[in-house]
Design a protein around this motif. Structure first.
Motif, PDB file in Angstrom:
ATOM      1  N   TRP A  83       0.625  -1.429  -0.216  1.00 34.23           N
ATOM      2  CA  TRP A  83      -0.061   0.035   0.026  1.00 34.23           C
ATOM      3  C   TRP A  83       0.750   1.455  -0.118  1.00 34.23           C
ATOM      4  CZ3 TRP A  83       1.198   2.548   4.642  1.00 34.23           C
ATOM      5  CH2 TRP A  83       1.601   1.847   5.597  1.00 34.23           C
ATOM      6  N   PHE A 120       0.218   3.047  -3.201  1.00 34.41           N
ATOM      7  CA  PHE A 120      -1.275   3.046  -3.570  1.00 34.41           C
ATOM      8  C   PHE A 120      -1.513   4.579  -4.054  1.00 34.41           C
ATOM      9  CE2 PHE A 120      -3.349  -0.666  -1.427  1.00 34.41           C
ATOM     10  CZ  PHE A 120      -2.672  -1.507  -2.183  1.00 34.41           C
ATOM     11  N   LYS A 146      -7.000   1.795   2.688  1.00 31.92           N
ATOM     12  CA  LYS A 146      -5.709   2.199   2.112  1.00 31.92           C
ATOM     13  C   LYS A 146      -5.827   2.589   0.656  1.00 31.92           C
ATOM     14  CE  LYS A 146      -2.926   1.916   5.564  1.00 31.92           C
ATOM     15  NZ  LYS A 146      -2.375   3.255   6.091  1.00 31.92           N
TER      16      LYS A 146
END
Length: 388
Positions: free
Chosen positions: A50, A53, A77
């Protein structure tokens, strides 16, 4: 900061993610979606790091999951649409899964019947996984249509009986399939079999495993095929890219700890395929060598003439990254040399483990602006806490 000297001094092993390389893939995915009208969801079973992300979010519509923890991660997330799927939900998981989900897909009639009322009460649209009994996969272990598969329902009559309970379906029938003609032909078969089912639905996910990011792949033909499918059946199409989103987006950087000779030149690095690139062991594939110039991740030529075998440091006899003609690297390798293995994003960090107590690679990210971020390091306490 001098990125080259910074990375030279960084303790190996580490995964080095390149946000620009990942965005290059996502730009192609975004173009496919714009041309076809499909929506793309990141498959967290493949890649869930993440820390990148923020760079990925503008190009994707959300995430799809295979477990309670993944759907929660996607919600917390990534955001966007959050699709929940699991081969089987436990009764104690379902309420929490529904609290994170925008859609929930059940794998079987049993799971659908047991949990559909909870989903309705939560206001979460319900889907069912279908198994078309056809697929494009070179590996039996990854073939969802393998004999006696548990992945989805296939009886059209019984599926039609539950159409009032579902608004969509998920069909996963590709694994690293880079052949558009094969994809389209199999989809023809699926349409013939499930046409009556599709007529009842609002959305259809065609899953992942479509390797459409290569320069030679006919992206426009794929887009038109997806658009035609959507318009013919009156459904929103979803895709679930995993490897396609992060292909060549990371390297595993290692250091040679020892060299030997036993009929061939041998080198041992400070990482392990069983612990850090498990798919190499599962699929018996060599890792591509890459050169790291601290600006880009570039694949070097990989010629398997057996000049040097690079081993991992675990006690597993078959812990082998591959046999290589080392090209720009030293021949033979010397103790202290760095060796980097490419395509280390997909199905690596999500599968890493503590086998042999081998050091866990740090997670390092080269950001879009060129800065370097050490996202996470691991130590003995992490190893200890993973046990009991």
């Amino acid at each position: 900061m001098d990125h080259s000297s910074f990375l030279t001094g960084l303790q190996t092993p580490y995964y080095l993610l390149d946000e620009q390389a990942i965005v290059d893939n996502l730009t192609r995915i975004d173009r496919l979606c714009r041309l076809s009208g499909a929506k793309a969801l990141l498959a967290l079973k493949c890649f869930a790091t993440w820390g990148v992300f923020d760079a990925m979010r503008p190009y994707l519509h959300g995430t799809t999951s295979s477990s309670l923890f993944e759907v929660r991660l996607g919600k917390e997330k990534f955001g966007g649409e959050t699709h929940a799927y699991s081969v089987a939900y436990a009764a104690h998981e379902i309420d929490e899964a529904l609290s994170y989900a925008d859609k929930i897909i059940f794998n079987s009639f049993n799971q659908l019947h047991v949990f559909k009322d909870k989903a309705k009460t939560a206001g979460v649209p319900v889907g069912l996984r279908l198994n078309p009994n056809v697929s494009n996969s070179s590996f039996i272990i990854a073939d969802p249509a393998r004999p006696f598969s548990r992945l989805g329902e296939h009886d059209v009559a019984k599926i039609l009986d539950v159409c009032d309970d579902i608004s969509g379906v998920m069909i996963h029938y590709n694994c690293e399939n880079d052949d558009f003609a094969a994809f389209s032909k199999t989809l023809d078969d699926i349409e013939t079999k499930f046409a009556d089912v599709f007529a009842c639905l609002e959305w259809v996910s065609l899953g992942g495993g479509i390797h459409f990011i290569g320069d030679e792949y006919p992206l426009e033909s794929l887009a038109q095929r997806l658009k035609d499918f959507s318009e013919r059946h009156g459904v929103q199409v979803y895709l679930e890219p995993g490897e396609a989103a992060v292909h060549n987006g990371a390297a595993l950087v290692t250091t040679v700890l020892d060299t030997l000779h036993n009929g061939k030149n041998l080198a041992v690095v400070d990482a392990s395929i069983e612990a850090h690139m498990l798919d190499l062991l599962i699929y018996r594939s060599p890792a591509p060598l890459v050169s790291i110039n601290h600006q880009t991740l570039n694949l070097s030529e990989n010629v398997s003439d057996g000049s040097t075998i690079i081993y991992g440091k675990s006690c597993l006899a078959g812990d082998i990254f591959g046999e290589y003609q080392l090209g720009a690297l030293k021949q033979p390798l010397a103790i202290g040399d760095q060796v980097a293995f490419g395509n280390a994003a997909a199905y690596t960090m999500v599968k890493k483990n503590w086998f042999n107590g081998v050091d866990m690679p740090s997670i390092v990210i080269k950001k879009l602006d060129g800065t370097i971020s050490i996202q996470r390091t691991f130590d003995y306490d992490d190893y200890k806490d993973s046990l009991s």
